[in-house]
Write an enzyme that holds these catalytic residues in place. Structure first.
Site, short mmCIF file in Angstrom:
data_model
loop_
_atom_site.label_atom_id
_atom_site.label_comp_id
_atom_site.label_asym_id
_atom_site.label_seq_id
_atom_site.Cartn_x
_atom_site.Cartn_y
_atom_site.Cartn_z
N ASP A 177 3.30 -5.67 -4.84
CA ASP A 177 2.96 -5.35 -3.60
C ASP A 177 2.35 -4.05 -3.48
O ASP A 177 1.47 -3.51 -4.26
CB ASP A 177 3.95 -5.44 -2.40
CG ASP A 177 3.41 -5.59 -1.05
OD1 ASP A 177 3.00 -6.80 -0.62
OD2 ASP A 177 3.55 -4.65 -0.40
N TYR A 300 -1.56 0.45 4.60
CA TYR A 300 -2.31 -0.91 4.88
C TYR A 300 -3.85 -0.14 5.32
O TYR A 300 -4.91 -0.73 4.87
CB TYR A 300 -1.95 -1.73 5.85
CG TYR A 300 -1.11 -2.95 5.30
CD1 TYR A 300 -1.33 -4.27 5.09
CD2 TYR A 300 0.30 -2.58 4.95
CE1 TYR A 300 -0.65 -5.03 4.26
CE2 TYR A 300 1.18 -3.20 4.57
CZ TYR A 300 0.82 -4.63 4.04
OH TYR A 300 1.60 -5.23 3.61
N HIS A 352 7.88 -12.88 -4.02
CA HIS A 352 7.13 -11.74 -3.70
C HIS A 352 8.15 -10.39 -4.15
O HIS A 352 7.69 -9.44 -4.45
CB HIS A 352 6.80 -11.62 -2.48
CG HIS A 352 5.92 -10.39 -2.02
ND1 HIS A 352 4.55 -10.33 -2.50
CD2 HIS A 352 6.01 -9.27 -1.17
CE1 HIS A 352 4.03 -9.10 -2.17
NE2 HIS A 352 5.02 -8.54 -1.14
#
Length: 376
Positions: A177, A300, A352
């Site tokens: 990630d 982000y 994940h």
């Protein structure tokens, strides 16, 4: 660089406030048979919140986590929380292992001893690592960025300074990630110091050199189609977090039910099997008690502002573990155009949050990748 030991000690008043808020939760009604089709299953959320209020023991979790050797380092304007577990072996290789969103350093709890002391867990002591597991800026017990411009690129610089301050001028990097982005930036920015990079996810913003001058292969076209489908069906969270994060943060910072729903949906969708309530609530509680859900979104925003688009292949060797429950991954050809790819392994289980879901599988894969690189 100033480093001091750290122990988790959440004030009793914060625990009382959480329980009071949980007692006053007003749940949004769902439709019969709705399940997970339109977000977090309302029945699941009701059970999760009931366990958080009546069954989850934060103090027991806190005591367990405090058995990890934790520290905080002052690096320029940042305070970085990290676990530092020295290796037990003849010549441990330093390794910085980085989590992502909506994870935390808690993901690494089970894998740290497997990497630091493989001899005690059925492995070869020669495969040991000095393990450093930091909390990203704005996550957990690391400080929140005081201004814009602190993303994966800048975090790679902080990790370099941290590792050098610990006496590790040459080290390996591992992550998934956002942690994959930080690890890849380490390799791109500081190739002479990175022994190798091991990733269990390829950063979604990665664009190979010359992509606009070369027709994608059929495999690459299929990957771009899958990514477009993912963005259409599952990507609303990332768009919101990268464009209007504070609107979302205002609600999640104030409501434990909202926070739990937001994070639980991702753990459900991105794993190949649901994690248990206590494990999930440990991670959610960390976000709640530290008040860092809003600051966690900054990665982000900054990743959108600075996507990873190397002009030439990143030099340090790369290994990739492909877990079946992971978000859409690019084909090997896509990655080979960006990195010196040495290892590309399909894993039998996991998703994940690989270090949390399958710590033994990931640990063995990390050991295997770095084995031939220790003497570089």
């Amino acid at each position: 660089m100033d480093i001091e030991p750290f122990s988790i000690a959440i004030p009793e008043a914060d625990l009382a406030d959480l329980h009071e808020r949980l007692a006053r939760t007003r749940l949004a009604p769902g439709l019969p048979g709705q399940g997970w089709s339109e977000g977090t299953d309302p029945d699941y959320l009701e059970r999760l919140l009931a366990h958080w209020r009546h069954g989850f023991d934060w103090r027991a979790v806190e005591a367990r986590l405090n058995r990890l050797p934790q520290y905080r380092a002052r690096i320029d304007e940042h305070t970085i929380h990290f676990v530092h577990q020295p290796g037990s072996g003849p010549d441990p290789l330093p390794l910085v292992i980085t989590h992502g969103w909506p994870g935390s350093f808690i993901e690494m709890e089970a894998i740290i001893p497997l990497l630091a002391d493989p001899g005690a867990h059925g492995g070869d002591p020669a495969d040991s690592f000095h393990v450093v597991a930091p909390s990203l800026p704005g996550y957990g017990f690391s400080s929140r960025p005081a201004h814009k411009g602190i993303g994966p690129y800048e975090t790679a610089g902080l990790w370099k300074t941290l590792m050098e301050g610990l006496g590790y001028p040459r080290f390996g990097a591992q992550g998934g990630d956002i942690g994959a982005g930080v690890s890849a930036w380490l390799g791109q920015r500081f190739p002479e110091q990175i022994a190798g990079m091991h990733l269990n996810m390829i950063p979604g913003s990665l664009r190979p050199p010359g992509l606009d001058r070369r027709e994608p292969t059929q495999e690459e076209q299929d990957y771009l189609r899958r990514m477009a489908e993912f963005q259409d069906k599952e990507g609303a969270y990332a768009h919101q977090q990268s464009t209007k994060p504070h609107t979302l943060a205002a609600g999640l910072y104030d409501s434990p039910a909202g926070l739990a729903a937001w994070i639980a949906e991702k753990f459900h969708t991105w794993t190949d099997r649901d994690v248990d309530f206590d494990t999930l609530l440990t991670n959610i509680s960390l976000y709640w008690f530290t008040g860092t859900i809003g600051s966690s979104f900054r990665m982000y925003v900054e990743s959108r502002a600075r996507p990873m688009a190397p002009q030439e292949a990143v030099k340090p060797p790369l290994g990739v573990a492909l877990f079946p429950g992971e978000i859409a991954m690019p084909p090997r050809s896509w990655v080979e155009r960006c990195f010196d790819l040495r290892r590309w392994e399909q894993m039998p289980a996991g998703g994940h949050f690989a270090a949390l879901e399958q710590p033994a599988l990931l640990a063995e894969e990390i050991r295997a990748f770095f084995r031939p690189l220790r003497g570089r």
